[in-house]
Enzyme design. Structure first.
Site, PDB file in Angstrom:
ATOM      1  N   TYR A 152       1.109  -1.242  -0.014  1.00 18.35           N
ATOM      2  CA  TYR A 152      -0.218   0.055  -0.356  1.00 18.35           C
ATOM      3  C   TYR A 152       1.062   1.309   0.254  1.00 18.35           C
ATOM      4  O   TYR A 152       0.496   1.790  -0.589  1.00 18.35           O
ATOM      5  CB  TYR A 152      -0.801  -0.088   0.774  1.00 18.35           C
ATOM      6  CG  TYR A 152      -2.104   1.498   0.993  1.00 18.35           C
ATOM      7  CD1 TYR A 152      -2.874   0.957   0.174  1.00 18.35           C
ATOM      8  CD2 TYR A 152      -2.116   1.827   1.633  1.00 18.35           C
ATOM      9  CE1 TYR A 152      -3.961   2.347   0.439  1.00 18.35           C
ATOM     10  CE2 TYR A 152      -3.098   3.229   1.882  1.00 18.35           C
ATOM     11  CZ  TYR A 152      -3.926   3.252   1.217  1.00 18.35           C
ATOM     12  OH  TYR A 152      -4.863   4.100   1.333  1.00 18.35           O
ATOM     13  N   LYS A 156       1.134   3.901  -3.304  1.00 23.15           N
ATOM     14  CA  LYS A 156       0.657   5.261  -3.132  1.00 23.15           C
ATOM     15  C   LYS A 156       1.696   6.121  -3.425  1.00 23.15           C
ATOM     16  O   LYS A 156       1.323   6.891  -4.276  1.00 23.15           O
ATOM     17  CB  LYS A 156       0.152   5.701  -1.457  1.00 23.15           C
ATOM     18  CG  LYS A 156      -1.707   4.811  -1.797  1.00 23.15           C
ATOM     19  CD  LYS A 156      -2.649   5.099  -2.894  1.00 23.15           C
ATOM     20  CE  LYS A 156      -3.878   3.938  -2.434  1.00 23.15           C
ATOM     21  NZ  LYS A 156      -4.934   4.612  -3.319  1.00 23.15           N
ATOM     22  N   ILE A 185     -10.061   8.661   6.525  1.00 23.90           N
ATOM     23  CA  ILE A 185     -10.745   9.976   6.382  1.00 23.90           C
ATOM     24  C   ILE A 185     -12.017   8.475   7.031  1.00 23.90           C
ATOM     25  O   ILE A 185     -12.292   7.268   6.864  1.00 23.90           O
ATOM     26  CB  ILE A 185     -10.871   9.629   5.166  1.00 23.90           C
ATOM     27  CG1 ILE A 185     -10.060  10.468   4.722  1.00 23.90           C
ATOM     28  CG2 ILE A 185     -12.571  10.298   4.413  1.00 23.90           C
ATOM     29  CD1 ILE A 185      -9.854  12.074   4.877  1.00 23.90           C
ATOM     30  N   THR A 187     -14.772   6.557   6.722  1.00 21.62           N
ATOM     31  CA  THR A 187     -15.287   6.303   5.239  1.00 21.62           C
ATOM     32  C   THR A 187     -15.582   4.683   5.863  1.00 21.62           C
ATOM     33  O   THR A 187     -14.559   4.422   6.636  1.00 21.62           O
ATOM     34  CB  THR A 187     -15.170   6.211   3.831  1.00 21.62           C
ATOM     35  OG1 THR A 187     -13.793   5.497   4.111  1.00 21.62           O
ATOM     36  CG2 THR A 187     -14.963   7.569   3.372  1.00 21.62           C
TER      37      THR A 187
END
Length: 254
Positions: A152, A156, A185, A187
């Site tokens: 990851y 990114k 965030i 979500t």
């Protein structure tokens, strides 16, 4: 319903999750929307929600008008995918999207890719940094054995670098592209990360704002990058993390 702007400009949102839907709401007034998502369930829910709010949806961007903005928020995280899938979706998928939309970009088009603050923690060799602007295959990328968090972070960082590497090419069409690197965030995906073991809670606690971000925090920055106020900004990354990276780098135990 708001009247369509001249030339029937099109906004393209890739991913209909919480962040993508918030961005769609922010950008939609006066434009046609083309929304894409791997999940038909997410897509149907987003379409129904936006229709209920009076937005016009378009099935294909090319038949409607000039593409004004493309926002790519799709991706998988360490809490939901293995390293190989993260590389294929987050890194290679973003690279393919940049290439694909270059073909239909025109003067004024703005592409915004959502990366992550994780890219700012990457410590990669100069050779890999240069390579990530172009290709996935590299000796330092072990697709099948990479730990999800490593994959990851590398993916990114690769998103940030690919935007840099493609900026001049896009500029030949009078188009721009940038990336946004969100922090934690709120979500569904972000909440899964908070429940995991990747230190997301600690990053929030040492940040300046000491809270998780919201999809609307990201949508505001996307709206800026999509619009004329950012016409001199391209090939760069904007960190939207509430000061989490700064807190981790400079925290003195406050």
């Amino acid at each position: 319903m708001a009247a369509l702007k001249p030339e029937c400009n099109v906004q393209v949102i890739i991913d209909a999750g919480g962040m993508g839907l918030s961005i769609a709401r922010r950008l939609a007034n006066g434009y046609r929307l083309l929304i894409a998502d791997f999940s038909s369930t997410n897509l149907s829910a987003a379409v129904e929600s936006l229709r209920d709010d009076g937005y016009d949806l378009a099935l294909t961007a090319a038949k409607i008008g000039r593409i004004f903005a493309v926002v790519h928020t799709a991706g998988v995280s360490p809490a939901s995918a293995a390293g190989e899938q993260i590389y294929e979706v987050d890194l290679l998928g973003t690279a393919n999207l940049i290439d694909a939309f270059f073909r239909v970009a025109s003067a004024g088009t703005s592409l915004i890719c959502v990366a992550s603050m994780a890219g700012n923690f990457a410590r990669l060799s100069p050779g890999l940094e240069s390579h990530l602007q172009r290709l996935l295959q590299h000796d330092e990328i072990a697709l099948e054995s990479s730990h999800p968090h490593v994959a990851y972070t590398v993916a990114k960082r690769g998103n940030q670098l690919r935007v840099q590497g493609a900026a001049r090419h896009w500029g030949s069409k009078g188009a721009r592209l940038n990336s946004i690197s969100p922090g934690v965030i709120s979500t569904a995906a972000g909440r899964r990360e908070l429940q995991g073991e990747n230190g997301a809670i600690a990053l929030i606690e040492m940040s300046a704002t000491r809270r998780a971000g919201t999809p609307s925090d990201i949508a505001g920055v996307v709206a800026f990058l999509a619009g004329p106020d950012s016409s001199f900004i391209t090939g760069t990354d904007i960190l939207v993390d509430g000061g989490a990276v700064a807190g981790r780098r400079w925290n003195a135990g406050i």
